[in-house]
Enzyme design. Structure first.
Site, PDB file in Angstrom:
ATOM      1  CG  ASP A  54      -4.520   7.155  -4.332  1.00 22.51           C
ATOM      2  OD1 ASP A  54      -3.655   6.267  -4.359  1.00 22.51           O
ATOM      3  OD2 ASP A  54      -4.492   8.139  -5.087  1.00 22.51           O
ATOM      4  CG  ASP A  76      -2.642   8.609  -9.386  1.00 18.68           C
ATOM      5  OD1 ASP A  76      -3.536   8.088  -8.709  1.00 18.68           O
ATOM      6  OD2 ASP A  76      -1.488   8.795  -8.962  1.00 18.68           O
TER       7      ASP A  76
END
Length: 540
Positions: A384, A437
């Site tokens: 990420d 997420d």
């Protein structure tokens, strides 16, 4: 249902690979290290609304960006003056205009001289503001030259994209009376959409975790009954538990993130309208399977006999009457969403399909122990950060955010998102969160509840409650950072992983369970040599 499982595998890969972070539409750029401030050239970059009136009838609204120099633009519409718009003659305004301005807003074209030169000339001619039309569809930050100091520009300067200039020039050529109003409304610190999105993410993991734990508990009860009835025969046999469960191991966790990076670059390079259409089809396949799995699981509590596999269908294998009854509805739902996904309320259908998909994936895919969970979330944490921040140095833009927003496709971005329209934001847009997420931390949180139930731990003495609180706090910090960064995309896992994984590891060490959580992932049973089997074994 082999065919559906294959489609599921493809859809799950796309879900993980397309892991964009929360992004607020209508980003406002307030600072830029490549355009340092200095006296007379120290404005923040802000988006500016340019509302038009044509012959006193309200017309189109355009969005531009304010310059580093000039006066600041008012933030409230009621304080903005409505002023006549005039086109400069010559158009570039590199020499004094021949037409009288008398307080008008002057529209000029980009090129042939510096931005500050145009603003100075327009100001000397009596203009109240300058609209500079870019020669491209994108906006451009107007800054001062390095050798320019102590500028004395007292009128606002705004750049508009090329298409806005074409439309305004067309109206002026028709000899219409055009007036404009310039203002830059501020985004609210918190939008209610972010609250609902937080509730959706937390609620999805909560539902998926309880479903996963309930299934694992049912399998454990069945396992214990078998041990009681056939203890001698099964004493040296590895039992097969819940069918269809896939366990992630450490090697696949590392490989998954590596391949995900390759696919993300592929999405970035091939991002176009046709590629978005392909992703929509794949998303619909996964959404249909996820939705029908969730609906069948709910209805099977009342229609137990109809939920038993009893009909063999080519390519699909044995299916239940309940599945055959529910599947057409799910297909129609997904198709209607795909056809009308550009409509105002299409986000509701996208969120329903997305939530069903995530819940079903968390039911099928399991993290067997804390070791695998740590490796998976650790790799995703680095993934990420790299693709949101570090990729800017390699590709000159954030690959993750470009893919999430669909900047190169002409569409609204990839469908692997949960999103809610920003209700009180004058710039509109959506608050979004990527499936990854929710899904990646959800794997660890679901594991924590399965462990708590198998270990017969009370809610406070277990790990699930604290893992859920940690996830909620991590996601909350993500949105705080999002607003502090003026809407710039944030890697959610940067905040979620330390909270969730750190809480789990520290509690496990404090309670003395870390060894069991790290290795076996299951509490000791009466017959420790007999363990629930799955479709893939975890690392030894």
């Amino acid at each position: 249902m082999g065919f559906l499982r294959f489609c599921w595998f493809i859809s799950t890969i796309i879900v993980f690979f397309s892991n964009p972070t929360p992004v607020a539409a209508g980003d406002i750029v307030h600072d830029d290290k490549f355009a340092p401030k200095k006296p007379g050239c120290e404005n923040d970059f802000v988006l500016v609304k340019v509302q038009t009136w044509v012959d006193d009838i309200e017309g189109a609204e355009f969005v531009g960006v304010g310059a580093r120099f000039g006066t600041t633009i008012v933030s409230k519409e009621k304080n903005a003056n409505r002023t006549n718009l005039t086109q400069s003659v010559p158009h570039d305004c590199c020499t004094p205009p021949k037409n009288k301005l008398t307080g008008d807003v002057i529209m000029v074209t980009r090129g042939h001289c510096k931005f500050t030169t145009k603003a100075n000339i327009a100001q000397a001619a009596g203009a109240s503001a300058v609209l500079i039309i870019n020669n491209q569809r994108e906006l451009y930050k107007m800054v001062c030259e390095p050798d320019e100091t102590d500028l004395d520009i007292h009128i606002p300067t705004v750049m508009l994209p090329q298409d806005a200039g074409v439309e305004l020039e067309r109206l002026l050529s028709n000899r219409s009376s055009i007036s404009v109003q310039l203002y830059s409304p501020r985004r609210p610190v918190v939008d209610i959409a972010e609250v609902f999105l937080w509730l959706m993410a937390v609620g999805t993991i909560l539902c998926a975790s309880y479903w996963s734990a309930w299934s694992a508990n049912e399998a454990a009860i069945e396992h214990d009954k078998l041990l009681e009835d056939f203890s001698e025969e099964l004493s040296n046999t590895k039992l097969v538990g819940t069918s269809g469960i896939v366990e992630v191991n450490t090697k696949s966790a590392v490989l998954f993130v590596i391949v995900a990076s390759c696919f993300l670059v592929l999405l970035y390079k091939l991002m176009s309208a046709w590629f978005i259409e392909l992703l929509v089809v794949i998303f619909c396949i996964g959404g249909v399977e996820g939705l029908q799995t969730c609906i069948v699981a709910l209805l099977s509590r009342w229609f137990k006999h109809a939920a038993q596999p009893s009909i063999k269908v080519p390519f699909f294998g044995a299916v239940s009457y309940l599945t055959l009854a529910v599947l057409p509805f799910c297909i129609v739902f997904a198709v209607l969403w795909a056809v009308y996904r550009d409509y105002k309320f299409a986000w509701i259908g996208q969120d329903i399909l997305g939530i069903a998909l995530i819940i079903t994936v968390l039911q099928i895919v399991h993290v067997p122990n804390l070791k695998v969970g740590t490796v998976l979330l650790g790799c995703a944490f680095l993934y990420d950060i790299f693709w949101v921040f570090i990729s800017k140095k390699l590709f000159h833009e954030s690959v993750m955010i470009v893919v999430a927003r669909g900047d190169k496709s002409g569409e609204d971005g990839i469908p692997m998102l949960l999103k809610i329209p920003r209700m009180f934001d004058p710039w509109g847009g959506f608050s979004i969160i990527g499936f990854g997420d929710i899904l990646l931390p959800g794997l660890l949180i679901a594991f924590s509840l399965r462990y708590d139930w198998l270990a017969k731990k009370h809610i406070r003495a277990g790990y699930f409650l604290w893992a859920m609180i940690a996830y909620g706090l991590g996601l909350l910090i993500t949105y705080v950072a999002l607003n502090l960064m003026d809407g710039h995309g944030q890697p959610a896992l940067l905040y979620i992983v330390p909270f969730t994984l750190g809480t789990f590891l520290s509690l496990g060490k404090k309670r003395g369970d870390l060894g069991i959580l790290w290795s076996s992932g299951e509490p000791e049973r009466e017959c420790p040599h007999v363990r629930l089997g799955h479709s893939h074994a975890a690392d030894e």
